[in-house]
Design an enzyme around this catalytic site. Sequence first.
Site, PDB file in Angstrom:
ATOM      1  N   CYS A 118       4.170   6.355  10.854  1.00  0.00           N
ATOM      2  CA  CYS A 118       3.728   6.777   9.521  1.00  0.00           C
ATOM      3  C   CYS A 118       2.453   7.597   9.699  1.00  0.00           C
ATOM      4  O   CYS A 118       2.198   8.112  10.794  1.00  0.00           O
ATOM      5  CB  CYS A 118       3.538   5.579   8.590  1.00  0.00           C
ATOM      6  SG  CYS A 118       2.254   4.414   9.079  1.00  0.00           S
ATOM      7  N   ASN A 143      -0.702   4.540  10.568  1.00  0.00           N
ATOM      8  CA  ASN A 143      -0.292   3.422  11.438  1.00  0.00           C
ATOM      9  C   ASN A 143      -1.057   2.133  11.092  1.00  0.00           C
ATOM     10  O   ASN A 143      -1.355   1.325  11.960  1.00  0.00           O
ATOM     11  CB  ASN A 143      -0.456   3.775  12.932  1.00  0.00           C
ATOM     12  CG  ASN A 143       0.208   2.802  13.911  1.00  0.00           C
ATOM     13  OD1 ASN A 143      -0.211   2.691  15.045  1.00  0.00           O
ATOM     14  ND2 ASN A 143       1.228   2.081  13.471  1.00  0.00           N
ATOM     15  N   CYS A 153      -0.419   0.787   7.485  1.00  0.00           N
ATOM     16  CA  CYS A 153       0.278   0.158   6.342  1.00  0.00           C
ATOM     17  C   CYS A 153       1.785   0.044   6.574  1.00  0.00           C
ATOM     18  O   CYS A 153       2.309  -1.055   6.715  1.00  0.00           O
ATOM     19  CB  CYS A 153       0.031   0.944   5.053  1.00  0.00           C
ATOM     20  SG  CYS A 153      -1.690   0.963   4.525  1.00  0.00           S
ATOM     21  N   ARG A 154       2.497   1.176   6.591  1.00  0.00           N
ATOM     22  CA  ARG A 154       3.967   1.150   6.608  1.00  0.00           C
ATOM     23  C   ARG A 154       4.552   0.903   7.988  1.00  0.00           C
ATOM     24  O   ARG A 154       5.382   0.001   8.162  1.00  0.00           O
ATOM     25  CB  ARG A 154       4.527   2.466   6.036  1.00  0.00           C
ATOM     26  CG  ARG A 154       4.240   2.652   4.571  1.00  0.00           C
ATOM     27  CD  ARG A 154       4.496   4.080   4.139  1.00  0.00           C
ATOM     28  NE  ARG A 154       3.543   5.004   4.747  1.00  0.00           N
ATOM     29  CZ  ARG A 154       3.570   6.316   4.636  1.00  0.00           C
ATOM     30  NH1 ARG A 154       4.535   6.877   3.942  1.00  0.00           N
ATOM     31  NH2 ARG A 154       2.645   7.063   5.200  1.00  0.00           N
ATOM     32  N   SER A 155       4.171   1.728   8.985  1.00  0.00           N
ATOM     33  CA  SER A 155       4.812   1.550  10.296  1.00  0.00           C
ATOM     34  C   SER A 155       4.489   0.205  10.953  1.00  0.00           C
ATOM     35  O   SER A 155       5.348  -0.326  11.667  1.00  0.00           O
ATOM     36  CB  SER A 155       4.534   2.732  11.236  1.00  0.00           C
ATOM     37  OG  SER A 155       3.168   2.936  11.447  1.00  0.00           O
ATOM     38  N   ASP A 215       3.798   5.555   0.348  1.00  0.00           N
ATOM     39  CA  ASP A 215       2.549   5.150   0.989  1.00  0.00           C
ATOM     40  C   ASP A 215       1.783   4.219   0.045  1.00  0.00           C
ATOM     41  O   ASP A 215       1.384   4.635  -1.041  1.00  0.00           O
ATOM     42  CB  ASP A 215       1.726   6.411   1.288  1.00  0.00           C
ATOM     43  CG  ASP A 215       0.545   6.106   2.168  1.00  0.00           C
ATOM     44  OD1 ASP A 215       0.167   4.915   2.278  1.00  0.00           O
ATOM     45  OD2 ASP A 215      -0.005   7.057   2.752  1.00  0.00           O
TER      46      ASP A 215
HETATM   47  P1  4NP Z   1       0.159   4.409   6.348  1.00  0.00           P
HETATM   48  O1  4NP Z   1      -0.879   4.479   5.125  1.00  0.00           O
HETATM   49  O2  4NP Z   1       0.479   5.845   6.712  1.00  0.00           O
HETATM   50  O3  4NP Z   1       1.335   3.699   5.775  1.00  0.00           O
HETATM   51  O4  4NP Z   1      -0.544   3.660   7.451  1.00  0.00           O
HETATM   52  C1  4NP Z   1      -2.070   5.202   5.179  1.00  0.00           C
HETATM   53  C2  4NP Z   1      -3.174   4.657   5.783  1.00  0.00           C
HETATM   54  C3  4NP Z   1      -4.356   5.338   5.807  1.00  0.00           C
HETATM   55  C4  4NP Z   1      -4.438   6.587   5.230  1.00  0.00           C
HETATM   56  C5  4NP Z   1      -3.328   7.145   4.631  1.00  0.00           C
HETATM   57  C6  4NP Z   1      -2.146   6.459   4.614  1.00  0.00           C
HETATM   58  N1  4NP Z   1      -5.663   7.282   5.234  1.00  0.00           N
HETATM   59  O5  4NP Z   1      -5.734   8.349   4.584  1.00  0.00           O
HETATM   60  O6  4NP Z   1      -6.623   6.830   5.874  1.00  0.00           O
END
Ligand code: 4NP
Length: 150
Positions: free
Chosen positions: A7, A10, A12-14, A117
Amino acid sequence: MKILMVCLGNICRSPLAHGILAHLVEEEGLDWTVESAGTGDWHVGQGPDRRSVSVAKKYGVDIAAQRARLFDYDFFDQYDHIFVMDESNYRDVTALARNEEERGKVKMFLLEGVVPDPYFDESLFEPVYHLVENRCRELLNELVDTTRTN
Ligand code: 4NP
């Protein structure tokens, strides 16, 4: 079989896809590797978002020991399948592919739509968990089938 979940951050989702599929793989007694990475480097070295840790824990999956990594083009050599959570992940990862074989390893995690997200919307962690869990169960069966026919 080596599987990578990708994702943006790295965190939240992955990590959920990584933790849930690894949990199912272990339950099935399969000798597969499941890992994850992000296309952005802001959180490298950090553990998953506490909201992902907490929803996973609620359903019996421990993701607390994971640490965020940045996707590297070397990963095309290291994994058989690279699953991405949304279209921007798809664009970012395929942009690093050096040939069609590498590009072909990259697939959308969901057959339809994207994993939203949840980073800026706390209410999404619970639905994202279920979306990811359901797809991981299905994916496990699909991947087991590919090992049978090969
Ligand atoms: P992820 O979510 O891609 O599911 O891990 C996010 C985590 C952090 C950020 C964006 C999305 N960020 O902008 O820091």
